[in-house]
Motif scaffolding. Structure first.
Motif, mmCIF file in Angstrom:
data_model
loop_
_atom_site.group_PDB
_atom_site.id
_atom_site.type_symbol
_atom_site.label_atom_id
_atom_site.label_comp_id
_atom_site.label_asym_id
_atom_site.label_seq_id
_atom_site.Cartn_x
_atom_site.Cartn_y
_atom_site.Cartn_z
ATOM 1 N N GLU A 127 0.811 -1.220 0.000
ATOM 2 C CA GLU A 127 0.000 0.000 0.000
ATOM 3 C C GLU A 127 0.848 1.275 0.000
ATOM 4 N N ILE A 128 2.076 1.209 0.529
ATOM 5 C CA ILE A 128 2.938 2.394 0.511
ATOM 6 C C ILE A 128 3.295 2.759 -0.926
ATOM 7 N N TRP A 129 3.680 1.754 -1.718
ATOM 8 C CA TRP A 129 4.008 2.028 -3.108
ATOM 9 C C TRP A 129 2.767 2.392 -3.911
ATOM 10 N N ARG A 130 1.645 1.840 -3.537
ATOM 11 C CA ARG A 130 0.386 2.234 -4.210
ATOM 12 C C ARG A 130 0.139 3.733 -4.028
ATOM 13 N N GLU A 131 0.351 4.186 -2.786
ATOM 14 C CA GLU A 131 0.149 5.609 -2.508
ATOM 15 C C GLU A 131 1.173 6.471 -3.239
ATOM 16 N N ARG A 132 2.423 6.033 -3.247
ATOM 17 C CA ARG A 132 3.471 6.807 -3.909
ATOM 18 C C ARG A 132 3.170 6.980 -5.397
ATOM 19 N N LEU A 133 2.718 5.908 -6.032
ATOM 20 C CA LEU A 133 2.438 5.935 -7.463
ATOM 21 C C LEU A 133 1.025 6.436 -7.778
ATOM 22 N N ARG A 134 0.240 6.686 -6.738
ATOM 23 C CA ARG A 134 -1.164 7.087 -6.922
ATOM 24 C C ARG A 134 -1.869 6.098 -7.851
ATOM 25 N N MET A 135 -1.749 4.835 -7.524
ATOM 26 C CA MET A 135 -2.318 3.791 -8.370
ATOM 27 C C MET A 135 -3.816 3.673 -8.166
ATOM 28 N N SER A 136 -4.521 3.435 -9.236
ATOM 29 C CA SER A 136 -5.958 3.202 -9.178
ATOM 30 C C SER A 136 -6.302 2.051 -10.108
ATOM 31 N N PHE A 137 -7.241 1.204 -9.669
ATOM 32 C CA PHE A 137 -7.663 0.043 -10.437
ATOM 33 C C PHE A 137 -9.081 0.278 -10.944
ATOM 34 N N THR A 138 -9.344 -0.145 -12.146
ATOM 35 C CA THR A 138 -10.666 0.056 -12.733
ATOM 36 C C THR A 138 -11.547 -1.173 -12.499
ATOM 37 N N SER A 139 -12.818 -1.031 -12.814
ATOM 38 C CA SER A 139 -13.728 -2.174 -12.719
ATOM 39 C C SER A 139 -13.322 -3.267 -13.711
ATOM 40 N N GLU A 140 -12.672 -2.866 -14.793
ATOM 41 C CA GLU A 140 -12.201 -3.847 -15.769
ATOM 42 C C GLU A 140 -11.169 -4.771 -15.133
ATOM 43 N N TRP A 141 -10.285 -4.207 -14.304
ATOM 44 C CA TRP A 141 -9.305 -5.033 -13.590
ATOM 45 C C TRP A 141 -10.023 -6.022 -12.681
ATOM 46 N N THR A 142 -11.012 -5.547 -11.929
ATOM 47 C CA THR A 142 -11.732 -6.401 -10.991
ATOM 48 C C THR A 142 -12.442 -7.538 -11.714
ATOM 49 N N LYS A 143 -13.011 -7.239 -12.881
ATOM 50 C CA LYS A 143 -13.709 -8.282 -13.630
ATOM 51 C C LYS A 143 -12.759 -9.373 -14.096
ATOM 52 N N TRP A 144 -11.548 -8.987 -14.439
ATOM 53 C CA TRP A 144 -10.575 -9.957 -14.911
ATOM 54 C C TRP A 144 -9.888 -10.689 -13.763
#
Length: 207
Positions: free
Chosen positions: A176-193
């Motif tokens: 989660e630290i690197w997620r915050e640093r990169l400001r990562m976001s996942f779409t519903s398309e990712w969740t479906k796959w």
């Protein structure tokens, strides 16, 4: 002592001529035997639409690029992910190289948007996705070229860039630290796959 002054003037003149010659282009002979000027190339420090493609090719990234855009100090790079495949193992090293180019080598890039997407024509859901009515994610709109899976947003002002060398071996998908640093976001398309991505934290335990 009377001859010291002329010799001194001659020495100054010779040095001046040598300095001037060093600024001239090298003279090389062409196949026809004529001399041509060969200028020494200088390292580019500003990203432009003219050198954008060459800069991307020079990085020799492991992940193929579908689209790249440069506008008003914003660089957008969209990487291609094969349908049903996980991100390539080298994806964090690719991101690290891209950020080094943008913020260490270039002086006019202030923000980098990184996208990972599946080409639209490959974006049908797998048969075991379990969606009611046989729902699919491919679009009828032929103008849509890709389906976004995840995105990252990095700015030149980010303090963590001082630790950029750690990114290549990091795990931003789950840390989660690197997620915050990169400001990562996942779409519903990712969740479906792939379903929700489990996370963990590398933050030190509170004393």
């Amino acid at each position: 002592m009377r001859m010291a002054r002329p010799y001194l003037l001659s020495l100054v003149l010779v040095l001046a001529v040598m300095a001037g010659l060093s600024l001239l282009p090298d003279m090389r002979k062409s196949e026809s035997g004529a001399e041509v000027a060969v200028f020494r190339p200088s390292a580019a420090t500003r990203l432009t639409n003219s050198n954008l493609v060459d800069m991307m090719i020079g990085l020799q990234l492991a992940t193929p690029i579908m689209r790249v855009e440069w506008e008003n100090s914003l660089l957008t790079v969209e990487f291609k992910v094969k349908a049903g495949r996980e991100l390539p193992a080298e994806w964090t090293r690719d991101v690290e190289q891209l950020l080094r180019l943008s913020f260490a080598r270039m002086e006019n890039v202030n923000r980098v948007l990184i996208r990972y997407a599946v080409p639209a024509h490959e974006a049908a859901l797998p048969s075991n996705a379990g969606l009611a009515g046989g729902e699919r994610t491919d679009l009828a709109d032929s103008t849509v070229k890709s389906r976004l899976l995840l995105a990252a947003d990095i700015r030149r002002t980010d303090n963590w860039l001082a630790s950029l060398g750690e990114l290549g071996s990091a795990d931003p998908l789950h840390d989660e630290i690197w997620r915050e640093r990169l400001r990562m976001s996942f779409t519903s398309e990712w969740t479906k796959w792939y379903g929700p991505v489990p996370t963990y934290s590398t933050r030190p335990a509170a004393e």
